[in-house]
Design a protein around this motif. Sequence first.
Motif, PDB file in Angstrom:
ATOM      1  N   CYS A   1       0.692  -1.250   0.094  1.00 52.36           N
ATOM      2  CA  CYS A   1      -0.516   0.443   0.036  1.00 52.36           C
ATOM      3  C   CYS A   1       0.632   1.286  -0.053  1.00 52.36           C
ATOM      4  O   CYS A   1       1.737   1.517   0.879  1.00 52.36           O
ATOM      5  N   PRO A   2       0.759   1.814  -1.593  1.00 55.07           N
ATOM      6  CA  PRO A   2       1.101   3.467  -1.474  1.00 55.07           C
ATOM      7  C   PRO A   2       0.909   4.341  -0.108  1.00 55.07           C
ATOM      8  O   PRO A   2       1.925   5.516   0.409  1.00 55.07           O
ATOM      9  N   GLY A   3      -0.092   4.508   0.125  1.00 53.37           N
ATOM     10  CA  GLY A   3      -1.111   5.655   1.097  1.00 53.37           C
ATOM     11  C   GLY A   3      -1.035   6.647   0.595  1.00 53.37           C
ATOM     12  O   GLY A   3      -1.186   6.002  -0.730  1.00 53.37           O
ATOM     13  N   PHE A   4      -1.852   7.543   0.728  1.00 53.67           N
ATOM     14  CA  PHE A   4      -2.536   8.593   0.078  1.00 53.67           C
ATOM     15  C   PHE A   4      -2.012   9.390  -0.940  1.00 53.67           C
ATOM     16  O   PHE A   4      -0.941  10.448  -0.122  1.00 53.67           O
ATOM     17  N   CYS A   5      -1.158   8.978  -1.640  1.00 53.53           N
ATOM     18  CA  CYS A   5      -0.501   9.441  -2.896  1.00 53.53           C
ATOM     19  C   CYS A   5      -1.155  10.539  -3.977  1.00 53.53           C
ATOM     20  O   CYS A   5      -2.296  10.453  -4.442  1.00 53.53           O
ATOM     21  N   ALA A   6      -0.174  11.791  -4.159  1.00 51.76           N
ATOM     22  CA  ALA A   6      -0.277  13.091  -4.511  1.00 51.76           C
ATOM     23  C   ALA A   6      -0.432  12.455  -6.679  1.00 51.76           C
ATOM     24  O   ALA A   6       0.185  12.519  -7.591  1.00 51.76           O
TER      25      ALA A   6
END
Length: 244
Positions: A196-201
Amino acid sequence: MDENTTDSRTVALVTGANKGIGYEIAAGLGALGWRVGVGARDEGRRAAAVAALRAGGADAFGVPLDVTDDASAAAAVLAERFGRLDVLVNNAAVTGSVPQEPTVVDLAEVRTVLETNVLGVIRVTNALLPLLRRSASPRIVNMSSVVGSLTRQSDPAGETGPISAAYSPSKTLLNAVTVQYAKELRGTGVLVNLGCPGFCATDLNGHRGTRSPEQGARVAIRLATLPDDGPSGAFFDEDGPLPW
């Protein structure tokens, strides 16, 4: 192909690698001295990404690849010219259009999301698995999301984004499918994990994310470089294991 089979450099393929997190995964693996395939369906964007990666010192090459197309996945095997594949990162994904509340969602939209986010992973993995089996330390990394966690989704106090009957369930199904791959491939040396990369822009969320694509790529790079006694069938973000 044969002339390259003795090359000891690790060979990786990243799907959806022409931009965003996929591009940064390719850049990070290239920085390790690996040969990195940029899987993307758009010829212009693929070529631009390869050129940028090479300018940064990576040994990058383009792989025409539409994960929703059987023939394209099969052709990716022919494009792989090193006799083996050491690492496959299934990164390509779509969110689908709104609305996604289950009472009003367009079923065609659900199918579209599943076609890329789940069936695309199965399609590409199965096409490239024979090449992965030729590797001494094969790794498969499937890029998921915390929104695929049923534990998080069912927690009334949790924050997992908007209601989604397409994107979030697609990641839940991807998680489940990945566990099945890990079970089937147990004992073969192929390690299969979820990152899971996280909440990336990124373009995926209109660049509303709070993390950079480079930060999001870190978990994939770590899972791609696991030792032979590393985990398989597990779900991680950069900080460690995630709940299912």
